[in-house]
Design an enzyme around this catalytic site. Structure first.
Site, mmCIF file in Angstrom:
data_model
loop_
_atom_site.group_PDB
_atom_site.id
_atom_site.type_symbol
_atom_site.label_atom_id
_atom_site.label_comp_id
_atom_site.label_asym_id
_atom_site.label_seq_id
_atom_site.Cartn_x
_atom_site.Cartn_y
_atom_site.Cartn_z
ATOM 1 C CG ASP A 41 24.684 71.061 8.959
ATOM 2 O OD1 ASP A 41 25.488 71.916 8.559
ATOM 3 O OD2 ASP A 41 23.847 71.297 9.847
ATOM 4 N NE ARG A 84 22.171 69.154 12.852
ATOM 5 C CZ ARG A 84 22.475 70.044 13.797
ATOM 6 N NH1 ARG A 84 23.641 70.653 13.769
ATOM 7 N NH2 ARG A 84 21.631 70.306 14.768
ATOM 8 C CE1 TYR A 102 13.685 65.114 9.880
ATOM 9 C CE2 TYR A 102 13.589 63.097 11.192
ATOM 10 C CZ TYR A 102 13.480 64.479 11.091
ATOM 11 O OH TYR A 102 13.169 65.216 12.207
ATOM 12 C CG ASP A 121 19.079 72.114 11.340
ATOM 13 O OD1 ASP A 121 18.823 72.789 12.353
ATOM 14 O OD2 ASP A 121 19.663 71.009 11.378
#
Length: 299
Positions: free
Chosen positions: A84, A176, A70, A42
């Site tokens: 988010d 997310r 991540y 994103d």
């Protein structure tokens, strides 16, 4: 013929860029026809983006299948429609004092095989249209749950209302959604505040070229492209002669013993290599009398 520009470029995407804009930058810089990427990030997220150049685009399914790591931060008490920080706030709740161990145990409950509903604001298709395009219009979006695997979800720090974490997960996992689901489990809601991808399969962001450092020097970028032969370092490699390479490229399906190997064929895909060139990716089918199935050919 395999060109020097065929392969994988390991990029560290900056915040604010789209994955497509990085691809477009590389395509223009190198002046090549085919450029893609393995796994969207994103715009607000940073980190590892594998840009596939030329015949490197054929490697997409093998690279995307790799486990991903991540580092992220979620904010408790605020929910958004995109899950988010870029979305519209849909709920605000007070956050009580929470002990790190309590949050850690709630996160551990997600580790393992689990079902996850992708966010409405995603690039998945619904009746031929991107889910996010429908969600932006306020239209209902119904996405089926998918099975994902969370190998690790570690709490790194708790500075309420923020929770900083590390997650190692399978392809197709939406961090997310993980953040929002943890917020629900804690009874206060949450959204993803920051995200950085640090690894995909055998690749780490420490070896990546910052997207902002590409400049206009095509030769500098070309030197950072990992050639096809070395782009899948976790695959077993088998050398073949030029004659066999030519036959395979023309559609021939070789047998395992024909390649001079008597031992059991390694599990998963295997690289056929001639000299320094990647010829094909093949898969062993034990039910086909030792026949190999050629899944990708590189010419």
């Amino acid at each position: 013929m395999v060109e020097i520009s065929d392969g994988v470029l390991v990029v560290d995407k900056e915040e604010g860029e789209t994955s497509f804009s990085v691809v477009r930058k590389v395509k223009k810089l190198l002046d090549v026809g085919k450029v893609g990427h393995a796994g969207t990030l994103d715009p607000f997220a940073t980190g590892l983006l594998l840009v596939l150049v030329g015949q490197g685009t054929k490697l997409s399914p093998y690279l995307m299948a790799g486990e991903k790591t991540y580092l992220g931060t979620l904010t408790l008490g605020i929910e958004t429609d995109t899950l988010d920080r870029t979305g519209r706030v849909t709920a605000v709740n007070s956050v009580p004092e929470l002990e790190p161990e309590f949050v850690r145990e709630k996160a551990k409950a997600f580790v393992g095989e689990t079902e996850q509903t992708p966010p409405a604001f995603s690039a998945l298709k619904v009746q031929g249209k991107r889910a996010y395009s429908l969600a932006r219009k306020g239209l209902p979006v119904s996405l089926e749950k998918r099975r994902v695997r969370i190998r690790e979800w570690s709490l790194l720090s708790l500075d309420l209302p923020d929770v900083t974490f590390r997650v190692v997960c399978s392809s197709g996992t939406y961090v997310r959604t993980l953040a929002a689901d943890l917020g629900k489990e804690l009874g206060v809601g949450a959204h993803l505040k920051a995200l950085r991808r640090t690894a995909i399969g055998p690749y780490g962001v420490g070896d990546a070229l910052p997207s902002g450092a590409m400049g206009t020097a095509a030769e500098t970028v070309k030197k950072r492209i990992i050639p096809l032969r070395y782009a899948l370092p976790h695959f077993t490699e088998v050398q073949v002669d030029e004659r066999t390479a030519l036959q395979v490229r023309r559609g021939y399906q070789p047998g395992w013993e024909e390649l001079g190997k008597k031992a059991p064929f390694p599990q998963g895909e295997v690289k056929l290599v001639s000299g320094q060139d990647l010829v094909a990716l093949v898969h062993f089918d034990p039910g086909a009398k030792g026949q190999l199935r050629v899944s990708r050919v590189f010419v």
